[in-house]
Design an enzyme around this catalytic site. Structure first.
Site, PDB file in Angstrom:
ATOM      1  N   THR A 234       0.984  -1.309  -0.054  1.00 35.56           N
ATOM      2  CA  THR A 234      -0.256   0.077   0.166  1.00 35.56           C
ATOM      3  C   THR A 234       0.822   1.279   0.089  1.00 35.56           C
ATOM      4  O   THR A 234       2.046   1.309   0.524  1.00 35.56           O
ATOM      5  CB  THR A 234      -0.943  -0.039   1.131  1.00 35.56           C
ATOM      6  OG1 THR A 234      -0.276  -0.106   2.437  1.00 35.56           O
ATOM      7  CG2 THR A 234      -2.008  -1.194   1.120  1.00 35.56           C
TER       8      THR A 234
ATOM      9  N   VAL B 161       0.938   4.505   1.185  1.00 36.02           N
ATOM     10  CA  VAL B 161       1.433   5.301   2.267  1.00 36.02           C
ATOM     11  C   VAL B 161       2.404   4.552   3.224  1.00 36.02           C
ATOM     12  O   VAL B 161       3.239   5.123   3.761  1.00 36.02           O
ATOM     13  CB  VAL B 161       0.192   5.979   3.037  1.00 36.02           C
ATOM     14  CG1 VAL B 161       0.718   6.634   4.512  1.00 36.02           C
ATOM     15  CG2 VAL B 161      -0.678   6.932   2.122  1.00 36.02           C
ATOM     16  N   CYS B 162       1.971   3.374   3.352  1.00 34.91           N
ATOM     17  CA  CYS B 162       2.785   2.428   4.420  1.00 34.91           C
ATOM     18  C   CYS B 162       4.073   2.209   3.656  1.00 34.91           C
ATOM     19  O   CYS B 162       5.098   2.306   4.453  1.00 34.91           O
ATOM     20  CB  CYS B 162       2.311   0.927   4.348  1.00 34.91           C
ATOM     21  SG  CYS B 162       0.392   1.045   5.205  1.00 34.91           S
ATOM     22  N   THR B 163       4.197   2.202   2.524  1.00 37.09           N
ATOM     23  CA  THR B 163       5.394   1.743   1.920  1.00 37.09           C
ATOM     24  C   THR B 163       6.556   3.110   2.176  1.00 37.09           C
ATOM     25  O   THR B 163       7.592   2.792   2.363  1.00 37.09           O
ATOM     26  CB  THR B 163       5.368   1.710   0.343  1.00 37.09           C
ATOM     27  OG1 THR B 163       4.698   0.616  -0.027  1.00 37.09           O
ATOM     28  CG2 THR B 163       6.664   1.467  -0.480  1.00 37.09           C
TER      29      THR B 163
ATOM     30  N   LEU C 266       7.536   2.908   5.908  1.00 39.38           N
ATOM     31  CA  LEU C 266       8.560   1.877   6.495  1.00 39.38           C
ATOM     32  C   LEU C 266       9.885   2.273   5.881  1.00 39.38           C
ATOM     33  O   LEU C 266      10.744   1.816   6.471  1.00 39.38           O
ATOM     34  CB  LEU C 266       8.063   0.448   5.930  1.00 39.38           C
ATOM     35  CG  LEU C 266       7.004  -0.221   7.167  1.00 39.38           C
ATOM     36  CD1 LEU C 266       5.796   0.146   6.927  1.00 39.38           C
ATOM     37  CD2 LEU C 266       7.300  -1.809   6.821  1.00 39.38           C
TER      38      LEU C 266
END
Length: 221
Positions: free
Chosen positions: A42, A44-46, A49
């Site tokens: 996804t 935003v998550c990428t 992290l």
């Protein structure tokens, strides 16, 4: 009722990208940050992290361990890490070395009350809710010191999370609190439990602005 500041962070066992862990054992004598993600692959998550991987040395020098959690299995996590590293490399060296918990059954997300009950689009193919973007800062006594919950659509500010870690650690050590927009190196507030007589010894340069508001420079390593 959900978890509150001052609660002991629930212990659990989990499979992660770095092998199986027992959470409290894994924390050991360190601080820990547990941060959740709605799902693998996804956007935003990428970005988040990758940022955490780049900032890992900043957390390490504060004795903070990092651990992510996402509602997918290990195979997806490991493939996703390749994408995360590739994305982050545009901005600087990026190598995800912190563990990411596999929580496809939402067991840990439920334990920590991280499921999204607001956004009807934040669901998997089976209709199960994904997590919101929750952050827990946990101290070496396994006490929850901060919780932050962001909507799935909004990426987190890890400068702010580092700022809070600094504030908590300094407060624990020096009997001070930190004012609005404080950053490490700024003046701090003398804790209300410190008398003026004590303050003369502890903080020779302290200033009394109001009977309830006293500030002092603080040199920390």
């Amino acid at each position: 009722m959900g978890l509150r500041l001052g609660d002991i962070a629930p212990d659990f066992e989990a499979e992660t990208t770095k092998g199986p862990i027992k959470f409290h054992e894994w924390i050991g004598d360190s601080w820990a940050i547990l941060f959740s993600h709605p799902g693998d692959f996804t956007p935003v998550c990428t970005t988040e992290l990758a940022e955490v991987a780049r900032r890992a040395p900043d957390f390490a020098k504060r004795n903070v361990k990092l651990i992510g959690i996402s509602a997918n299995g290990l195979d997806d996590h490991k493939k996703w890490i390749q994408d995360i590293n590739e994305w982050g490399s545009q901005f600087g060296p990026t190598d995800v070395q912190y563990p990411i918990i596999a929580d496809a059954d939402r067991k840990i997300s439920t334990l920590y009350d991280m499921l999204d009950e607001q956004d009807p689009t934040n669901r998997d193919a089976k209709g199960l809710p994904f997590t919101i973007r929750t952050v827990f800062i946990i101290d070496p006594k396994k006490t929850i010191r901060l919780t932050l919950s962001y909507p799935a659509s909004t990426g987190r500010n890890f400068d702010e999370i580092l700022r809070v870690v600094d504030s908590l650690q300094i407060g624990d050590k020096y009997r001070v609190t930190t004012p609005v927009n404080w950053k490490k190196g700024d003046d701090v507030i003398v804790h209300p439990t410190v008398s003026n007589e004590e303050a003369k010894t502890l903080f020779p340069e302290f200033k009394i602005h109001k009977p309830y508001l006293r500030t002092t420079p603080l040199k920390v390593e």
